[in-house]
Design a protein around this motif. Sequence first.
Motif, PDB file in Angstrom:
ATOM      1  N   ASP B 237       0.843  -1.193   0.000  1.00  0.00           N
ATOM      2  CA  ASP B 237       0.000   0.000   0.000  1.00  0.00           C
ATOM      3  C   ASP B 237       0.878   1.243   0.000  1.00  0.00           C
ATOM      4  N   GLU B 238       1.941   1.136   0.769  1.00  0.00           N
ATOM      5  CA  GLU B 238       2.903   2.219   0.803  1.00  0.00           C
ATOM      6  C   GLU B 238       4.277   1.645   0.540  1.00  0.00           C
ATOM      7  N   VAL B 239       5.177   2.505   0.091  1.00  0.00           N
ATOM      8  CA  VAL B 239       6.511   2.023  -0.214  1.00  0.00           C
ATOM      9  C   VAL B 239       7.547   3.011   0.335  1.00  0.00           C
ATOM     10  N   GLU B 255       1.240   6.418  -6.054  1.00  0.00           N
ATOM     11  CA  GLU B 255       1.847   7.723  -6.247  1.00  0.00           C
ATOM     12  C   GLU B 255       3.333   7.590  -6.613  1.00  0.00           C
ATOM     13  N   VAL B 256       4.055   6.789  -5.843  1.00  0.00           N
ATOM     14  CA  VAL B 256       5.499   6.663  -6.060  1.00  0.00           C
ATOM     15  C   VAL B 256       5.784   5.998  -7.411  1.00  0.00           C
ATOM     16  N   PHE B 257       4.995   4.973  -7.768  1.00  0.00           N
ATOM     17  CA  PHE B 257       5.247   4.321  -9.057  1.00  0.00           C
ATOM     18  C   PHE B 257       4.817   5.208 -10.218  1.00  0.00           C
ATOM     19  N   ARG B 258       3.758   6.025  -9.994  1.00  0.00           N
ATOM     20  CA  ARG B 258       3.291   6.880 -11.081  1.00  0.00           C
ATOM     21  C   ARG B 258       4.294   7.993 -11.352  1.00  0.00           C
ATOM     22  N   SER B 259       4.762   8.628 -10.264  1.00  0.00           N
ATOM     23  CA  SER B 259       5.729   9.689 -10.484  1.00  0.00           C
ATOM     24  C   SER B 259       6.822   9.647  -9.420  1.00  0.00           C
ATOM     25  N   VAL B 324       6.466  16.068  -1.515  1.00  0.00           N
ATOM     26  CA  VAL B 324       6.216  16.321  -2.930  1.00  0.00           C
ATOM     27  C   VAL B 324       4.788  15.965  -3.319  1.00  0.00           C
ATOM     28  N   GLY B 325       4.014  15.508  -2.373  1.00  0.00           N
ATOM     29  CA  GLY B 325       2.623  15.163  -2.622  1.00  0.00           C
ATOM     30  C   GLY B 325       2.032  14.799  -1.279  1.00  0.00           C
TER      31      GLY B 325
END
Lengths: 343, 344, 379
Positions: B237-239, B255-259, B324-325
């Motif tokens: 779920d989170e990384v 989020e992390v994989f997308r950007s 950053v998000g």
Amino acid sequence: MSTILSVENLSKIYTLGSGLFGPSRELVALNDISLTVKAGETLAIVGESGCGKTSLGRCIIQAQPATEGRVYYHPKDAAKVELTALSKRELKPWRRDVRMIFQDPMSSLNPNMRVFDLVAEPLRIHRIARGRELEERVYDVLAKVGIPSDAAGRYPHAFSGGQRQRIGIARALVLDPKLVIADEAVSALDVSIQAQVLNLLDDLKEEFGLTYIFISHDLGVVNYIADRVVVMYLGHVVENAPTDLLFERPRHPYTEMLLAALPVADPTRRKGRSTTPRGEIPYLGNRPQGCPFHTRCKYAQDRCRSEKPALRAIDGTDQMAACHFAEALELQGAFEAPQKASA
Amino acid sequence: MPQIPMAAEPILAIKNMSITFTSPDEADVEAVRQVDLTLTAGKTLALVGESGCGKSVTARAILRLLDKSALLPSGEILFNHGQGTVDIARLKPDSLAMRSIRGAEISMIFQEPMTSLSPVHTIGDQIDEVIVLHEGVSPKKARERTVHLLDQVGISGARERANAYPFELSGGLRQRAMIAMALACTPKLLIADEPTTALDVTTQAQILDLLRQLQDDFGMAMLFITHDLGVVAEIADEVAVMYLGDVVEQGDVYEVFRSPQHPYTQALMNSVPHLRRKADRQRLSPIKGTVPSPKDRPAGCAFTSRCPYVFEPCAGTRPAPTEVGAGHLARCHLLARTKMEALA
Amino acid sequence: MAVLLMETPVSEIAPRRIARESQLGLMWRRFRQHRLALISLWVVVFFYAVAILAEFLSPTDPSAYNARYTYAPPQGIHFFDRNEDGSWYFGPFVYGYKTEIDPVALRRTFVIDEEVRLPVRFFAESAPYRLAGLIPMSTRFIGLENPRDPFYILGADRLGRDLLSRLIHGTRISLSIGLAGVTLSLFFGIVIGGFAGFYGGRFDGVVMRVVEFIRSMPTIPLWLGLAAALPRDWSALQTYFAITIILSLIGWTELARVVRGRFLSLRTEDFVTAAQLDGASDWRIVTRHMVPSFTSHIIAAATLAIPGMILAETALSFLGLGLQAPIVSWGTLLQDAQNIRTLATAPWLLMPGLCVIVVILALNFLGDGLRDAADPHGR
């Protein structure tokens, strides 16, 4: 493209528990394998542990004798040679043409030898070069794999995994081979180093005009590097197809299962429960009757349990599969949609 | 006072934790630097990084399984066991309090189950023992639970298989037995240290699926350690991405994989071959160089020596986390500067 | 290719010194961290130095007897004393003896006479001799100013022979028999174990059964039997070599097992397969790739085998079946300490036993240290 290597009906049977006491048992590691490798292509052999891919590599390069069958090497300007029929002495000249890269770069480099001697060893054994010329060839091949010449005086323990693998590659290439068998050559490396070595193998292939037999369990790597893929299961070749076709539309249910199990680095493409593989690889000594895969195949019919399917060409394609229903099944491929321009 | 819903309460909060390895002959090595991690019930946090990045050390620190040469000079490991919180970093590794947490409240599964299962006892006996030890129930009751657990982790014929020795089971079944043992006392947190790395890809898919399903059933938090971005994308779920002891980027997995924001995360993702048609295949863009040893870590950002975007502050100053998000943090000077410019 | 070169800054990976060190260099580096083993190394070196320099270091001839000084107690060695006028005397010396009659047993005993001071000289003149039978010399490390005076630092035996001198000469025999025995065992062990390990199969099976058979025999009776069979009229040298061979008959089995084990495990190592795939001959694989990989293990195993040899020799000689007088070894020296009455009168005769304990312990620690250094992950 001309053929560089052909394997005909190769079988390898290990006898277990031989000794004074207790009965011995047979373990069929390779079952009637036939394949050809074209000059200049990268042929990948994939499968899970115990499928026989490593045994196949070792039987091809004559590191161990096959129980049955023949391996032919086709030199460019001469008649084909049956490697399986040659004595150790007769085999020696062909060992220059067919080389191997090992999985574990730590154990495949003699810890007591300096890098220079490690790379020079094949040249010395074959008495190809000496003195100044030997030095030049060694430093030249080291430069090509990205090891600076001032590191040549070091022992392997002073290098990281990726660098050791580069040294292993230099050892393979110093004899100007034609065919290189890479047995899980990048599996022990971290991802970022793995990418470096994959790129290096790519570049060297171009430069030396090599043919690779790339043995791996990692379908992602295989998709990246291979032109043709052979899928093995329990000592059988279950599918043999050009990479694009295999990933687009596999013809054997086992290939489909492998592709479905491959985790993709994209959380939006998570697998659902429906694609979770079934069952376990049967214990080696306990091979199923009929199709070797029928115990885990969701498409299995009665015929699969009794009759072993032969590896056969699928009409109209360059694909071969060992499944009774290869034409009928609509199996799922694994290509990602092309990435959007924003990525 | 308004009631805070239970789900929002973190099970485990690691705050500002550092781990230093001492050695009589050499200088101390900081293996983990000021790490903040939060684990919530029912959620999986994946800790991803290459070998030597400190991910396993972090996990072992939570259970205080590190040997004597490892010190926890700063930081807290706050564990919420239902009746208030306890700072694990302040407990003695072999204290009663720690022992009652270990294996019961927080349990762990490893890459190679053979090394953590006893070869001379049946798996059933080993799981029984954990239950009897932590919950004090009768052996007979414990066996009932064991059989139920083995059934839950997908071992068919659980009652018979409970009498099997670990070597009689395949790698996949052994890992399942190991998971059953870890879940025996319904822990609040499960730490999984590369549990699928030694397994074949089809078995790996089965185990990942099993872990997801068990998390739904048991509602435990999970800390999943891996080097494989594909596995992260499957289960997390989170990384949190680690590099040489630093968590360089953390946030929601989508989020992390997308950007990906940190240059290391970006580079890591570009190193993984994607499944493409031959025509669409792109040359991999690996990270240059190799991971330096923790002894030679640059004083500033750990990634300085390999980063393509390195500029003045990187070598000298360690970047602070930049948001950053929503909940997406990255430690990079470049991001801090962009943010400053945006604010200005 | 230029791009690739930039990708790999090899120069940063490890300190230059370690990077260029060979396996044996690394082994020495690890060994030095093992303090007990390092101390033991110096102890062993000391004893072997004593063995080599035996004639020079011993104050007198080991077989020179003087019936007047039967069981004379140790004089010890002293460095300063007060003169009669109250001033200090410096310099090494020993006290003389005087005789007393034990009033109960009515036995004549020697006691130290603190009135008589016999100064000790370094590099004292002596009768000419040959060091280790080779170098002619006529000085000894220490001696009395007057060679006729009694000089028994560690006491005397029944025949009034100097125990220290006998001990020093015994060191030579006992330690060299250990070394010679191990060398012989090593030769058989490496050849037989090497063949068994490299070729494996049936030959290996037969060799290993033989090894197990030999090892299953109780060693002491076997030694006793073999030693008792030695002809009495053999010369001292012949007996010495015969005993060495008898000890090696058992000793080689252990080393053969070690060598065979290393060969078997090395044979499946990838780097040996790699050499085979290079087209290397068996001879090249063995000499260039396999043997260098286990020399360190062999050194460790051989070191650990020496104590067994020394103990075996001591035991045999103690029982009177090994070396015979006039050869002096720790075992034959201990023979003198066999009866309790002698021990009550002259407890210093147990000194050889102390030497055995110290040397055996030192060799064992040294061997352990070498083994750990050779294989840091093997524990």
